[in-house]
Design an enzyme around this catalytic site. Structure first.
Site, PDB file in Angstrom:
ATOM      1  N   LYS A   1       0.821  -1.210   0.000  1.00 18.76           N
ATOM      2  CA  LYS A   1       0.000   0.000   0.000  1.00 18.76           C
ATOM      3  C   LYS A   1       0.853   1.259   0.000  1.00 18.76           C
ATOM      4  O   LYS A   1       1.965   1.284   0.554  1.00 18.76           O
ATOM      5  CB  LYS A   1      -0.924  -0.041   1.216  1.00 18.76           C
ATOM      6  CG  LYS A   1      -2.023   1.013   1.246  1.00 18.76           C
ATOM      7  CD  LYS A   1      -2.938   0.764   2.438  1.00 18.76           C
ATOM      8  CE  LYS A   1      -4.025   1.818   2.573  1.00 18.76           C
ATOM      9  NZ  LYS A   1      -4.910   1.550   3.741  1.00 18.76           N
TER      10      LYS A   1
ATOM     11  N   SER B   1      -9.691   1.808   2.942  1.00 17.89           N
ATOM     12  CA  SER B   1      -8.747   2.523   2.099  1.00 17.89           C
ATOM     13  C   SER B   1      -7.738   1.625   1.375  1.00 17.89           C
ATOM     14  O   SER B   1      -7.008   2.096   0.499  1.00 17.89           O
ATOM     15  CB  SER B   1      -7.972   3.542   2.949  1.00 17.89           C
ATOM     16  OG  SER B   1      -7.192   2.892   3.948  1.00 17.89           O
TER      17      SER B   1
ATOM     18  N   SER C   1     -10.373  -0.627   6.866  1.00 15.75           N
ATOM     19  CA  SER C   1      -9.670  -0.401   5.601  1.00 15.75           C
ATOM     20  C   SER C   1      -9.084  -1.648   4.961  1.00 15.75           C
ATOM     21  O   SER C   1      -8.724  -1.623   3.784  1.00 15.75           O
ATOM     22  CB  SER C   1      -8.556   0.631   5.796  1.00 15.75           C
ATOM     23  OG  SER C   1      -9.103   1.909   6.015  1.00 15.75           O
TER      24      SER C   1
END
Length: 472
Positions: free
Chosen positions: A81, A156, A180
């Site tokens: 990420k 996210s 997330s």
């Protein structure tokens, strides 16, 4: 010989590479070909490390050829990420202001997976600073759901979840402050683990202050295609880290064996649950019962209060830590809207007394959950009360912000209490989209959550391939 097919689970890839049945270079090339095929239309990976991934794979193959153990994740392509330090590219946090912020060293979890033989293959997209429950930003643009581009991919960690679900990576490294990892996993039919608070190290703190909610609510964790994938990744990621003062080791000796008992939370705090979501919970319940688990109905203690406290504390801290005056330049357009609308709806705390009293209530709620989980260790419930809504569903004013948050009461309460939770699919819904649930364990109860997850996984219909991949 094993095929290097990019839909293979991570655990199967590592086993085949270690046994010499397939080379790490073949595995990486297959995943790079998949990236070339689907990433232009999905925008899940922001950066692709083709040359470096091939070089890293060659080192794994050399270790195998020399008779050395290349590691538990040998040859497994991993996406990282955009807010986890990897020296191969900038750690942007999905924000233009950090577009050139190349870190000096890898985050501990990146170092651990690389030492275990995993191969970083790309960066996963995310919203600015991970604030939203959708994945979009001004720097890289929007990530699309491979099942239906008119549905959100979640956030996210949306980029990593989509990459895993479509075979661009076999594992994703993300984080979970308010769902997330679990929400994108639910959205795309992947498996996402939110570990216990402190079980997996976060980024190095350095000299920068870290908001208390970020210390207590957010954890790093893996996304995979099977429960065994995330269990394997967790075994590599877990453990104390000198750079993370929140990290710690699990108890050295486990206590008494936990009862194989699951409590079903049908309607969190009496909220309305979509029929397709409820059907997924029913399928998971039946699978657990068929595997010999005792299954009972429960109410999650003080759930609404916990969700309210999570939201108000989070928004109070975000207003301070994401102040454009402190950042030096504004957030992206959608992130700015989200911060304004969510904080207005949440009513951030205005005094130190209110803020302190909110944290004091956390101990009361945690004790109530601990008493429940001493008798019923695992809770089963929805990740979100709704099917995935359209892109930007978490924007549009206070009402939209409230709806997005209410759907996730059970999910954000897990963050508030620091508990482990596993999101996993329960087959296709009647609408053709993935259905799914989450299993919530007691603190440091990842192993019993994995056991329950394997029972669910074995007892529910398997998902097909996302439409972007066509038929197998």
């Amino acid at each position: 010989m094993t095929s290097p097919h990019p839909d293979l689970p991570a655990a199967a890839i590592a086993t085949a590479v270690r046994a010499g049945e397939v080379s790490a270079q073949e595995v990486v090339d297959a995943h790079l070909a998949r990236i070339d095929l689907v990433n232009p239309g999905l925008n899940a990976l922001t950066v692709v490390f083709a040359d470096r991934a091939r070089e890293a794979a060659a080192l794994v193959d050399a270790a195998v050829a020399a008779g050395r153990d290349p590691g538990a994740l040998a040859g497994v392509p991993v996406s990282v990420k955009e807010n986890i330090d990897l020296t191969w590219s900038a750690t942007t946090n999905g924000w233009r202001g950090l577009a050139d912020a190349v870190p000096a060293r890898d985050a501990t979890i990146v170092r651990r997976v690389r030492e275990a033989g995993a191969v970083p293959i790309g960066r996963g997209n995310m919203p600015d600073f991970g604030m939203r429950w959708d994945t979009d930003n001004d720097l890289f643009g929007r990530t699309l759901n491979p099942w239906d581009p008119h549905r959100s991919a979640g956030g996210s960690s949306g980029g990593d979840a989509v990459a895993v679900a479509t075979g661009m990576s076999a594992l994703g490294l993300g984080n979970d402050f308010g769902g997330s990892l679990r929400l994108p996993a639910y959205a795309v039919g992947a498996v996402g683990l939110r570990p216990s608070r402190g079980a997996v190290p976060r980024a190095a703190v350095g000299d920068h202050p870290v908001a208390l909610t970020l210390q207590q609510f957010s954890v790093n964790g893996p996304i995979g295609r099977r429960v065994d994938d995330v269990a394997l990744a967790f075994a590599v990621l877990r453990g104390w880290d000198a750079d993370d003062p929140v990290s710690g080791a699990a108890p050295a000796t486990p206590g008494e064996p936990l009862p194989r008992r699951v409590g079903v939370v049908r309607s969190p705090a009496g909220s309305s649950v979509d029929a397709e979501v409820a059907a997924g919970v029913v399928r998971a319940r039946a699978a657990l019962a068929a595997a010999g688990w005792e299954v009972v109905d429960v109410d999650a203690p003080l759930l609404e209060e916990a969700a309210v406290l999570w939201r108000r504390l989070s928004c109070t801290d975000m207003l301070i830590s994401l102040d454009p005056a402190a950042l030096g330049q504004p957030l992206g357009r959608s992130a700015t809207d989200f911060l304004r609308e969510s904080t207005a709806a949440a009513r951030p705390y205005e005094t130190a007394r209110e803020y302190a009293e909110a944290w004091a209530r956390r101990a009361v709620i945690a004790a109530a959950w601990q008493r429940l989980q001493a008798d019923v260790p695992v809770l089963l419930g929805p990740v979100t009360a709704s099917r995935m809504r359209g892109p930007d569903y978490d924007l549009g004013g206070a009402d939209a912000a409230d709806t997005a948050w209410r759907d996730l009461w059970l999910t954000v309460t897990v963050n508030f209490l620091g508990l482990p939770a596993l999101a996993l699919p329960t087959g296709p819904g009647a609408d053709g989209l993935p259905s799914g649930v989450q299993l919530i364990g007691p603190l440091h109860g990842e192993e019993i959550v994995f056991d329950a997850g394997r029972a669910v996984e074995a007892g529910v219909p398997r998902l097909g391939r996302p439409p972007v991949l066509g038929e197998a």
